[in-house]
Design an enzyme around this catalytic site. Structure first.
Site, PDB file in Angstrom:
ATOM      1  CG  ASN A   7      -2.355   1.066   1.068  1.00 45.96           C
ATOM      2  OD1 ASN A   7      -2.096   2.304   0.283  1.00 45.96           O
ATOM      3  ND2 ASN A   7      -2.421   1.542   2.682  1.00 45.96           N
ATOM      4  CE  LYS A   9      -0.058   3.441   4.737  1.00 41.03           C
ATOM      5  NZ  LYS A   9       0.079   3.455   6.199  1.00 41.03           N
ATOM      6  CG  HIS A  95      -6.027   1.409   4.958  1.00 41.53           C
ATOM      7  ND1 HIS A  95      -4.892   2.699   6.072  1.00 41.53           N
ATOM      8  CD2 HIS A  95      -4.718   0.922   5.560  1.00 41.53           C
ATOM      9  CE1 HIS A  95      -4.183   2.465   7.093  1.00 41.53           C
ATOM     10  NE2 HIS A  95      -3.656   1.413   5.919  1.00 41.53           N
ATOM     11  CD  GLU A  97      -2.822   5.604   6.171  1.00 37.95           C
ATOM     12  OE1 GLU A  97      -3.577   5.775   5.198  1.00 37.95           O
ATOM     13  OE2 GLU A  97      -1.332   4.892   7.540  1.00 37.95           O
ATOM     14  CD  GLU A 168      -3.806  -2.855   7.028  1.00 43.34           C
ATOM     15  OE1 GLU A 168      -2.718  -3.149   6.895  1.00 43.34           O
ATOM     16  OE2 GLU A 168      -4.688  -1.944   7.160  1.00 43.34           O
ATOM     17  N   GLY A 174       2.263   1.629  10.750  1.00 41.81           N
ATOM     18  CA  GLY A 174       3.158   2.558  10.675  1.00 41.81           C
ATOM     19  C   GLY A 174       3.918   2.878  12.048  1.00 41.81           C
ATOM     20  CB  SER A 211       5.214  -2.007  12.164  1.00 44.46           C
ATOM     21  OG  SER A 211       4.532  -0.756  12.382  1.00 44.46           O
TER      22      SER A 211
HETATM   23  C1  PEP Z   1      -1.047  -0.270   6.268  1.00 47.79           C
HETATM   24  O1  PEP Z   1      -1.253   0.634   6.013  1.00 47.79           O
HETATM   25  O2  PEP Z   1      -1.486  -0.511   5.552  1.00 47.79           O
HETATM   26  C2  PEP Z   1       0.417  -0.533   6.847  1.00 47.79           C
HETATM   27  C3  PEP Z   1       0.297  -1.290   7.068  1.00 47.79           C
HETATM   28  O3  PEP Z   1       1.427   0.480   6.589  1.00 47.79           O
HETATM   29  P1  PEP Z   1       2.823  -0.329   7.917  1.00 47.79           P
HETATM   30  O4  PEP Z   1       3.186  -1.774   6.951  1.00 47.79           O
HETATM   31  O5  PEP Z   1       3.233   1.207   7.393  1.00 47.79           O
HETATM   32  O6  PEP Z   1       2.758  -0.360   8.728  1.00 47.79           O
END
Ligand code: PEP
Length: 252
Positions: A7, A9, A95, A97, A168, A174, A211
């Site tokens: 992803n 973003k 997601h 976000e 997630e 992040g 992460s």
């Molecule tokens: C994501 O945005 O879906 C995500 C898992 O980000 P990160 O791997 O940076 O934690």
């Protein structure tokens, strides 16, 4: 089959996205990963430029969101037919976000995913609890509340099996904090139980996201009910992303 999905973003410009896509398409085409699918989701203004780079390669192109209507006055949105025209085969929906920064509701997210599904674009349906919700012992409840409106809608859809769920935890996205094996196994178990109750078959891949990095992925992908990863930060570095694909492939 494992899935390693990136992803991107809003992290990269158009030129940077093309450059990264070239590197990923190159390693994906040079090496043979028969058990691992490589998916990338650039931001909307980059899709048109990235699409020809990954065409006829093992890399699948996807979007980061899609609207539930096919066309109309929805400023700032992308439709499923538009995304398909650009060569997308999957779309991320729900997601954290989108849920927490942009206030997308569970009902709207279900409609987005449902539209993608019936138009033949594989939705990657994201669910996950906040830190507070986990501390309050509400993880299973939150996952059920997020997933149920979508499962209700797809009961009437014959092609319901073609979607992916991504667990997630919001506190792991992040942040560098990764859910532990027990937490991931339990949450994925909750998701698979919900899928099993709602649908006849439960061959839906459930990805972990939060992460994921090359140094923690071996342990995560070894969990039996984990089918792969949705990756943010580490997907922006072609070497780290390649390593994740190789780790997934080794497990197979
Ligand atoms: C994501 O945005 O879906 C995500 C898992 O980000 P990160 O791997 O940076 O934690």
């Amino acid at each position: 089959m494992a899935i390693v999905a990136g992803n991107w973003k809003m992290a990269l410009g158009v030129g940077e996205s093309v450059e990264l896509a070239r590197k990923i398409a190159s390693f994906a085409s040079d090496a043979n990963y028969p058990h691992t699918e490589i998916w990338i989701a650039p931001s909307p203004p980059c899709l048109g430029a990235v699409s020809p780079i990954v065409q006829n390669t093992p890399v699948k192109l996807g979007a980061q969101n899609a609207h539930w209507e096919l066309k109309g006055a929805f400023t700032g949105e992308s439709s499923v037919p538009q995304l398909k025209e650009l060569g997308c085969s999957f779309v991320i929906v729900g997601h954290s976000e989108r849920r927490h920064i942009f206030g997308e509701t569970k009902g709207d997210i279900a409609k987005r995913a449902h539209r993608a599904l019936i138009e033949g674009l594989t939705p990657v349906f994201c669910v996950g609890e906040t830190e507070k919700e986990r501390e309050d012992g509400k993880t299973a409840l939150i996952i059920a509340e997020q997933l149920s409106p979508f499962l209700e809608l797809i009961k009437e859809t014959s092609s319901y099996a073609n979607f992916v769920v991504a667990y997630e935890p919001v506190w792991a996205i992040g942040t560098g904090k990764v859910a532990n094996v027990e937490q991931i196994e339990e949450a994925h178990g909750v998701i698979l139980d919900l899928l099993g109750e709602a649908l006849d078959k439960t061959s839906i891949p459930v990805l972990y996201g939060g992460s994921v990095k090359p140094d923690n992925f071996s342990e995560i992908i070894s969990i039996p009910n984990v089918s792969g990863a949705l990756v943010g930060g580490a997907s922006l570095d072609s070497e780290k992303f390649r390593k994740l694909v190789e780790i997934a492939e080794e497990r197979a």
